[in-house]
Design a protein around this motif. Structure first.
Motif, mmCIF file in Angstrom:
data_model
loop_
_atom_site.group_PDB
_atom_site.id
_atom_site.type_symbol
_atom_site.label_atom_id
_atom_site.label_comp_id
_atom_site.label_asym_id
_atom_site.label_seq_id
_atom_site.Cartn_x
_atom_site.Cartn_y
_atom_site.Cartn_z
ATOM 1 N N ALA A 56 38.149 26.113 51.502
ATOM 2 C CA ALA A 56 38.963 26.540 52.648
ATOM 3 C C ALA A 56 38.519 25.857 53.932
ATOM 4 O O ALA A 56 37.319 25.649 54.128
ATOM 5 N N PRO A 57 39.455 25.529 54.802
ATOM 6 C CA PRO A 57 39.061 25.039 56.133
ATOM 7 C C PRO A 57 38.642 26.231 56.991
ATOM 8 O O PRO A 57 39.441 26.807 57.720
ATOM 9 N N LYS A 58 37.374 26.594 56.854
ATOM 10 C CA LYS A 58 36.882 27.854 57.427
ATOM 11 C C LYS A 58 37.055 27.925 58.937
ATOM 12 O O LYS A 58 37.449 28.931 59.480
ATOM 13 N N ARG A 59 36.676 26.819 59.579
ATOM 14 C CA ARG A 59 36.716 26.864 61.037
ATOM 15 C C ARG A 59 38.132 27.156 61.509
ATOM 16 O O ARG A 59 38.367 27.959 62.404
ATOM 17 N N ARG A 60 39.089 26.479 60.874
ATOM 18 C CA ARG A 60 40.478 26.646 61.278
ATOM 19 C C ARG A 60 40.960 28.077 61.029
ATOM 20 O O ARG A 60 41.640 28.680 61.857
ATOM 21 N N MET A 61 40.551 28.648 59.919
ATOM 22 C CA MET A 61 41.001 30.010 59.606
ATOM 23 C C MET A 61 40.392 31.013 60.587
ATOM 24 O O MET A 61 41.065 31.921 61.059
ATOM 25 N N ARG A 62 39.123 30.811 60.924
ATOM 26 C CA ARG A 62 38.494 31.715 61.898
ATOM 27 C C ARG A 62 39.170 31.568 63.254
ATOM 28 O O ARG A 62 39.399 32.544 63.964
ATOM 29 N N PHE A 63 39.495 30.348 63.595
ATOM 30 C CA PHE A 63 40.143 30.071 64.870
ATOM 31 C C PHE A 63 41.496 30.785 64.952
ATOM 32 O O PHE A 63 41.847 31.372 65.976
ATOM 33 N N GLU A 64 42.248 30.756 63.854
ATOM 34 C CA GLU A 64 43.580 31.389 63.847
ATOM 35 C C GLU A 64 43.474 32.882 64.144
ATOM 36 O O GLU A 64 44.318 33.452 64.818
ATOM 37 N N VAL A 65 42.439 33.508 63.627
ATOM 38 C CA VAL A 65 42.255 34.942 63.871
ATOM 39 C C VAL A 65 42.052 35.193 65.358
ATOM 40 O O VAL A 65 42.691 36.046 65.964
ATOM 41 N N LEU A 66 41.172 34.403 65.947
ATOM 42 C CA LEU A 66 40.886 34.620 67.359
ATOM 43 C C LEU A 66 42.118 34.313 68.219
ATOM 44 O O LEU A 66 42.365 34.958 69.229
ATOM 45 N N GLN A 67 42.879 33.314 67.807
ATOM 46 C CA GLN A 67 44.079 32.930 68.552
ATOM 47 C C GLN A 67 45.162 33.991 68.506
ATOM 48 O O GLN A 67 45.917 34.165 69.448
ATOM 49 N N ASN A 68 45.281 34.649 67.356
ATOM 50 C CA ASN A 68 46.466 35.475 67.128
ATOM 51 C C ASN A 68 46.286 36.972 67.284
ATOM 52 O O ASN A 68 47.261 37.694 67.385
ATOM 53 N N HIS A 69 45.048 37.437 67.307
ATOM 54 C CA HIS A 69 44.934 38.896 67.220
ATOM 55 C C HIS A 69 45.451 39.590 68.476
ATOM 56 O O HIS A 69 45.894 40.722 68.410
ATOM 57 N N TYR A 70 45.435 38.907 69.610
ATOM 58 C CA TYR A 70 45.893 39.546 70.855
ATOM 59 C C TYR A 70 47.362 39.970 70.760
ATOM 60 O O TYR A 70 47.796 40.899 71.397
ATOM 61 N N ARG A 71 48.090 39.234 69.921
ATOM 62 C CA ARG A 71 49.514 39.550 69.776
ATOM 63 C C ARG A 71 49.735 40.971 69.296
ATOM 64 O O ARG A 71 50.766 41.568 69.523
ATOM 65 N N TYR A 72 48.725 41.484 68.568
ATOM 66 C CA TYR A 72 48.924 42.800 67.974
ATOM 67 C C TYR A 72 48.270 43.935 68.767
ATOM 68 O O TYR A 72 48.484 45.093 68.486
#
Ligand SMILES: O=C1C[C@@](O)(C(=O)O)C[C@@H](O)[C@@H]1O
Length: 801
Positions: free
Chosen positions: A783-799
């Motif tokens: 898995a591209p770990k860094r990218r997946m972790r980054f997506e979490v930080l980028q998107n969680h504010y939406r919720y």
């Protein structure tokens, strides 16, 4: 300095001795750590002993136990000669009396000549690891002046000659406070050495051979279950040593299965540089390393042919010392030198490498290649790689014929074969094992080598396989009763994009198991992340489960089982499941399902990372506490048990549900002959912490922090009588909506008031870890770990409300 004297470190080693050991150790052979002061042996030793569940012996402590005084005091009292004698005698006794089952940290004693002789002998049966690190770091740690540091460094070099392995202890940014806390703004007592823990643990997994054996049996779809050469279509990111400092390796994650590290320069003292870069690759990319020394590394050295050969094998020996997973040896060298390398390769797999540059021969029909293949096999190589530089497109057709010839032989070795150059691409795409690939970042930031400009990226190579329908676009889902706020689609979709996969991933609200089953019958169904309330129920629809899913009694990952390419359906046999795993990526009729659990991996990863040395798990003493009784709570209990904890308490609002969970684990543990009740229910918030047990140092809260359906939010706060651990511990909060839950607010308050070292792990830290493991189960790719972790930080504010 003349060339000969410059060469001494490498030549002397190679010419005067047999290889220091075969590096074939019994799996429980004690691991010995040597190295100078300040190299970090003690911490590394502690990490190793904890990871392997072994006893840690330190030379200083051993000395003290045996003599009743410290080494320093002994020296003062009895003088240098007596001290040397005692020191040697005790070192010898310490090693010889503890040949198995320990991690042994040698102190200053290992610098004496007689001690080094004993260590060298120990190399025949045990791993003796020379621990080293950046000189500047040692200097600043020990506050040494320039001269003193140089003296220490010279003395330290002697350790290389009495060890058979080498570990570069890379600087850990989790120790210097420069790192942003993972929980983005919630404030934490950050755990130290978290990267070193991961690095050294995987180094040991490779040395002891535990990784693959365990994964194959426990979770056949995990990417560690099969070595890359047995998986279908694997890619090796090609990296030249000299270009690494200009790269941010973290940016290079892109679904490659290995890194091909090409040593492209040479100087007699470059061991440290290589050690550092091998460690950097491991930390950032976490994939196996294929180590190759290029002929052109010696181009500007004016070495004679013989000296080049010595220098080449000196570097190869160094690769073996670093425990690289694969080493490529050029088959042009003499059989003697190659078999000597094979004999000392331990767990490193040796790939015989044969490069043809000429244009006018018979292409791949050339008999000389078959001769080289047979020779490599008879010399004990594990694999063979044939590379042909060509400008003739028709050479691509004959590669397949050549491979067919080899593959029709009984007991043939895995063979890598491709053309490089302007017309080589089709053969690169068709090659099955370790196709060399590049990365878009390198195409722009690092000058292109002639060959690299024709290499595909891993994403391009994969896309080409979609074009010829060797891979199919698949649909993946996140399924549960209340899934509107999931971050899984963002993580998985981003990972597909990075890896060049044409899959899609969507969240769907489902009401029943029937609905799940209906969705998952589509021949293009690739897999699903299952969430509440189905994690336990789904097991009734699953035909094959991983060991973990069975033990937990819940699955969060559902994968299809299709008819195998040999026409067979399935049975519970691990080998059959491994074949299914190797068919991932292809659509087709589905006749059954496989279930696994990655929640426990996410929780375990975070607990391991954040548990301080003072709270290192002790079977008989450590206790855990889990709040909740759903699928996640089960995973948390299992994570703690897997880490060696033998007593977990569970609290849940509805006591009956907690009792069901406890019953499940207690009968599972009884089947494993684990004595006593492993999981015990705390019946109410008001009960005192059970007497006779230490206060919990691992806590996981697995109850939603917001209302689900018509249930009120748990708003859980920990009864203070359960927060009495004097050494603090780790609190893992699984809920991430809202991110700052009442429990986390409370723990921060308690930490302020009591100054106890509680480390907080919030839901956004665990979430990507379970998704990373899930992506790997679903696709069979790193898995591209860094990218997946980054997506979490980028998107969680939406919720966040
Ligand atoms: O529990 C969870 C969280 C999750 O459901 C999500 O919200 O993305 C994804 C699941 O894989 C995991 O088990």
């Amino acid at each position: 300095m003349s060339v000969t004297t410059q060469l001494e470190p490498t030549l002397a080693f190679l010419d005067t001795r047999a290889p220091p050991s075969t590096r074939n150790f019994r799996p429980d052979a004690s691991i010995v750590l040597i190295g100078c002061r300040g190299s970090g042996k003690r911490s590394i030793g502690f990490i190793g002993a904890t990871h392997l569940g072994r006893r840690l012996i330190t030379e200083d402590h051993y000395f003290f136990e045996a003599t009743g005084i410290s080494r320093g005091a002994f020296f003062q009292q009895y003088g240098s000669q007596e001290f040397q004698k005692k020191s040697f005698e005790l070192l010898k006794r310490m090693l010889e009396g503890n040949r198995i089952g320990c991690v042994i940290e040698c102190g200053m004693g290992s610098l004496s000549v007689p001690a080094q002789k004993v260590l060298l002998e120990f190399c025949n049966t045990n791993p003796v690891i020379y621990v080293t690190r950046e000189s500047e770091q040692i200097r600043s740690l020990l506050r040494l002046g320039e001269e003193e540091a140089a003296r220490l460094e010279t003395a330290d070099l002697a350790h290389r000659n009495c060890s058979n392995l080498e570990y570069f202890n890379l600087f850990d940014t989790s120790c210097d406070g420069t790192e942003t806390p993972p929980e983005n703004g919630i404030g934490n007592v950050s755990s130290r050495l978290k990267y070193a823990k991961e690095d050294f643990s995987s180094f040991l997994d490779f040395l002891t051979g535990q990784g693959v054996i365990r994964s194959g049996f426990e979770s056949p779809f995990s990417i560690n279950a099969l070595p890359p050469e047995m998986r279908s279509y694997t890619y090796a990111l090609s990296l030249r040593l000299s270009t690494i400092p200009a790269l941010d390796l973290m940016e290079l994650e892109a679904g490659a299965d290995a890194v091909q590290l090409k040593i492209d320069t040479w100087s007699p003292d470059m061991q440290r540089v290589i050690g550092k870069q091998v460690a950097t690759i491991r930390r950032n990319l976490g994939v196996p390393i294929m180590f190759q020394v290029e002929d052109y590394a010696f181009d500007n050295t004016h070495l004679s042919i013989e000296e080049k050969e010595h220098a080449y094998f000196g570097l190869m020996e160094h690769g073996l010392r670093l425990a690289v997973e694969y080493i490529l040896v050029d088959l042009k060298y003499s059989s003697d030198l190659i078999s000597r390398l094979v004999r000392s390769s331990g767990r490193t797999r040796v790939i015989g490498h044969h490069l043809h540059r000429e244009e006018n021969s018979w292409g791949w029909d050339d008999e000389s290649r078959m001769i080289q293949y047979r020779r490599a096999k008879s010399l004990g190589c594990d694999m063979v790689r044939f590379v042909r530089a060509t400008s003739k497109p028709q050479d691509n057709d004959t590669v397949r014929e050549f491979l067919n010839r080899i593959e029709s032989m009984p007991d043939h070795l895995p063979v890598i074969a491709y053309n490089v150059g302007e017309h080589g691409r089709p053969s690169l795409i068709a090659n099955r094992i370790f196709t060399p690939v590049t990365h878009p970042v390198m195409q722009t930031t690092v000058s292109k080598s002639q060959i690299r400009q024709f290499l595909p990226t891993a994403a391009e190579a994969r896309q080409a396989r979609y074009e010829i329908h060797a891979l199919d676009p698949l649909h993946f889902y996140h399924l549960g009763a209340s899934v509107f706020y999931s971050l899984s689609p963002a993580m998985h979709t981003a990972a597909y994009q990075v890896c060049g996969m044409k899959n899609d991933f969507q969240s769907l609200k489902v009401e029943s198991l029937e609905e799940i089953q209906q969705l998952c019958q589509d021949p293009n169904f690739g897999g699903a992340a299952i969430t509440q309330p189905f994690k336990v129920q789904i097991l009734s629809r699953i035909s094959a489960k991983s060991y973990h899913a069975k033990a937990i009694g819940a699955a969060n990952t559902l994968l299809p089982l299709r008819t195998l390419s040999n026409g067979k359906s399935w049975d519970q046999n691990t080998q059959t499941l491994l074949r299914h795993a190797n068919q991932r990526g292809k659509a087709g009729p589905i006749f059954a399902y496989y279930g696994d659990n990655t929640d426990f991996i996410g929780i375990q990863t975070c607990l391991r990372r954040n548990l301080s040395p003072r709270n290192a798990i002790q079977h008989s003493k450590t206790t855990g506490l889990v709040i909740g009784a759903g699928g996640m709570a089960r995973a948390a209990i299992y994570a703690m048990i897997q880490m060696g904890c033998r007593k977990v308490f569970i609290y849940n609002r509805t006591v009956e549900n907690a009792e069901n969970v406890a019953r499940h684990f207690n009968s599972w543990a009884a089947g494993l002959s684990i004595d006593g009740e492993i999981v015990t229910v705390l019946k109410s918030r008001d009960v005192a912490w059970p007497s006779g047990y230490r206060q919990p140092t691992m806590i996981a809260s697995c109850v939603p922090a917001r209302s689900v359906g018509n249930q009120a939010p748990a708003n859980f706060e920990m009864p203070m009588q359960w927060l009495g651990s004097p050494t603090g511990g780790v609190v893992v909060e699984l809920a991430y909506l809202p991110l700052d839950t009442p429990l986390l607010k409370q723990i921060r308050r308690v930490r302020e008031e009591t100054k106890q070292a509680w480390v907080i792990v919030n839901g956004l830290e665990v979430l990507p870890e379970q998704a990373i493991a899930q992506f790997e189960l679903m696709t069979g790719r790193k898995a591209p770990k860094r990218r997946m972790r980054f997506e979490v930080l980028q998107n969680h504010y939406r919720y966040e409300e």
